[in-house]
Motif scaffolding. Structure first.
Motif, PDB file in Angstrom:
ATOM      1  N   LYS A 249     -98.521  -7.385  49.791  1.00  0.00           N
ATOM      2  CA  LYS A 249     -98.629  -8.736  49.227  1.00  0.00           C
ATOM      3  C   LYS A 249     -97.321  -9.075  48.532  1.00  0.00           C
ATOM      4  O   LYS A 249     -96.696  -8.228  47.900  1.00  0.00           O
ATOM      5  CB  LYS A 249     -99.793  -8.828  48.239  1.00  0.00           C
ATOM      6  CG  LYS A 249    -101.162  -8.635  48.870  1.00  0.00           C
ATOM      7  CD  LYS A 249    -102.265  -8.743  47.825  1.00  0.00           C
ATOM      8  CE  LYS A 249    -103.629  -8.530  48.441  1.00  0.00           C
ATOM      9  NZ  LYS A 249    -104.714  -8.611  47.426  1.00  0.00           N
TER      10      LYS A 249
ATOM     11  N   ARG B  65     -98.782  -9.456  43.499  1.00  0.00           N
ATOM     12  CA  ARG B  65    -100.054  -8.769  43.319  1.00  0.00           C
ATOM     13  C   ARG B  65    -100.547  -8.963  41.888  1.00  0.00           C
ATOM     14  O   ARG B  65     -99.760  -9.015  40.937  1.00  0.00           O
ATOM     15  CB  ARG B  65     -99.904  -7.270  43.611  1.00  0.00           C
ATOM     16  CG  ARG B  65     -99.445  -6.941  45.014  1.00  0.00           C
ATOM     17  CD  ARG B  65     -99.447  -5.448  45.224  1.00  0.00           C
ATOM     18  NE  ARG B  65    -100.801  -4.914  45.243  1.00  0.00           N
ATOM     19  CZ  ARG B  65    -101.510  -4.717  46.356  1.00  0.00           C
ATOM     20  NH1 ARG B  65    -100.990  -5.002  47.544  1.00  0.00           N
ATOM     21  NH2 ARG B  65    -102.731  -4.231  46.297  1.00  0.00           N
ATOM     22  N   ASP B  66    -101.885  -9.069  41.774  1.00  0.00           N
ATOM     23  CA  ASP B  66    -102.520  -9.174  40.455  1.00  0.00           C
ATOM     24  C   ASP B  66    -102.978  -7.822  39.922  1.00  0.00           C
ATOM     25  O   ASP B  66    -103.301  -7.710  38.733  1.00  0.00           O
ATOM     26  CB  ASP B  66    -103.730 -10.117  40.533  1.00  0.00           C
ATOM     27  CG  ASP B  66    -103.320 -11.516  40.950  1.00  0.00           C
ATOM     28  OD1 ASP B  66    -102.172 -11.908  40.663  1.00  0.00           O
ATOM     29  OD2 ASP B  66    -104.147 -12.217  41.585  1.00  0.00           O
ATOM     30  N   ASP B  67    -103.033  -6.804  40.792  1.00  0.00           N
ATOM     31  CA  ASP B  67    -103.531  -5.490  40.387  1.00  0.00           C
ATOM     32  C   ASP B  67    -102.387  -4.510  40.119  1.00  0.00           C
ATOM     33  O   ASP B  67    -102.480  -3.321  40.409  1.00  0.00           O
ATOM     34  CB  ASP B  67    -104.457  -4.924  41.456  1.00  0.00           C
ATOM     35  CG  ASP B  67    -103.794  -4.892  42.832  1.00  0.00           C
ATOM     36  OD1 ASP B  67    -102.668  -5.422  42.969  1.00  0.00           O
ATOM     37  OD2 ASP B  67    -104.397  -4.339  43.768  1.00  0.00           O
ATOM     38  N   ASP B  68    -101.283  -5.027  39.571  1.00  0.00           N
ATOM     39  CA  ASP B  68    -100.137  -4.159  39.323  1.00  0.00           C
ATOM     40  C   ASP B  68    -100.424  -3.153  38.213  1.00  0.00           C
ATOM     41  O   ASP B  68     -99.835  -2.060  38.184  1.00  0.00           O
ATOM     42  CB  ASP B  68     -98.925  -5.025  38.951  1.00  0.00           C
ATOM     43  CG  ASP B  68     -97.636  -4.225  38.942  1.00  0.00           C
ATOM     44  OD1 ASP B  68     -97.656  -3.082  39.426  1.00  0.00           O
ATOM     45  OD2 ASP B  68     -96.616  -4.744  38.443  1.00  0.00           O
TER      46      ASP B  68
ATOM     47  N   LYS C  37    -100.660 -19.731  49.394  1.00  0.00           N
ATOM     48  CA  LYS C  37    -100.180 -19.388  48.065  1.00  0.00           C
ATOM     49  C   LYS C  37     -98.801 -19.994  47.853  1.00  0.00           C
ATOM     50  O   LYS C  37     -98.136 -20.415  48.797  1.00  0.00           O
ATOM     51  CB  LYS C  37    -100.122 -17.869  47.875  1.00  0.00           C
ATOM     52  CG  LYS C  37    -101.459 -17.167  47.984  1.00  0.00           C
ATOM     53  CD  LYS C  37    -101.315 -15.674  47.757  1.00  0.00           C
ATOM     54  CE  LYS C  37    -102.653 -14.959  47.853  1.00  0.00           C
ATOM     55  NZ  LYS C  37    -102.522 -13.496  47.631  1.00  0.00           N
TER      56      LYS C  37
END
Length: 266
Positions: A65, A68-71, A166
């Protein structure tokens, strides 16, 4: 002369050969190597398609991606694919981006973050961010007599990732030539819109001239006076003048010279 026979093999060498190669001949070892290659990823040897076996690069392409939001999450809580993508994402540097302007005329631009080697070399920060530009390497910029004036831009980047639209604000460093390539399509669209607007305005003016003046509203009682003729106005101006409308030419105070006398014939 025939070659002498090889020396007898010692017991130690026989033990090493027996333990490491299991007493295989050269052809047997060849077959074993081919089987191991077929099992561990060489698809052209096994006769299978390349899609049957997934490598880490295939996993990364499928799960990568741009943002990323889950870093902050731990890799143990994620699946193997997500853990590989997250590990690669953490190794990138996201201050400046690298772009590829190969298809700039269609408006398609590819962006990616810089790797550690590019950060160390200064590519994308002290050189043009376009990988196809001759000023991409900072060494070329430093060695040039007239280096280009690099421009730092904040570009809105819209992309589709895993079927979802996005957008992100990305910082780019470009030379003047690559900056024109980046905005080439937008500039062409603006020029076409301005040309169409001027053409429409000219057409509206021509149509209004062909239709003539607009008729008066039905409630108005004002009548248009007929145009006055020029002869009537001239006659009136002559009658009103004190000398009866006669025109006097201005007399010149300069006298003409008398003609020379004619010569008489004998």
């Amino acid at each position: 002369m025939p070659l002498p026979p090889p020396p007898p093999q010692s017991e130690h060498s026989r033990a090493v050969f027996r333990n490491n190669l299991n007493g295989e001949t050269a052809y047997q070892r060849h077959q074993r190597y081919v089987r191991s290659a077929q099992l561990y990823g060489d698809a052209h040897l096994s006769g299978e398609s390349s899609t049957a076996k997934r490598t880490d690069f295939d996993v990364l392409k499928a799960s990568h991606k741009f943002l990323r939001d889950d870093d902050d999450e731990e890799e143990d809580n994620l699946s193997y694919d997500e853990a590989v993508a997250l590990k690669y994402y953490r190794s990138l540097f996201k201050e400046f981006a690298i772009c590829d302007l190969k298809h700039y005329k269609s408006g398609n631009v590819s962006l990616r973050w810089r790797t550690e080697d590019e950060v160390v070399s200064g590519a994308g920060q002290f050189g043009c961010g376009n990988t196809r530009c001759k000023w991409h390497a900072p060494e070329e910029v430093e060695a040039a007599r007239k280096p280009p004036a690099l421009i730092t831009l904040e570009v809105p980047f819209g992309y589709i990732e895993h079927g979802e639209a996005k957008s992100a604000l990305v910082k780019l460093v470009l030379c003047p030539k690559c900056k024109k390539k980046l905005t080439w399509k937008r500039d062409k669209e603006k020029a076409a819109q301005s040309t169409n607007s001027t053409r429409n305005a000219d057409l509206e003016d021509e149509e209004s001239e062909e239709e003539g003046p607009a008729p008066p509203p039905p409630g108005s009682s004002r009548r248009e006076e007929p145009p006055k003729s020029r002869h009537r106005s001239r006659s009136r101006s002559r009658e009103g003048s004190p000398d009866g409308g006669r025109r006097h030419r201005p007399t010149s105070s300069r006298r003409s010279a008398s003609p020379p006398p004619r010569r008489q014939r004998p």
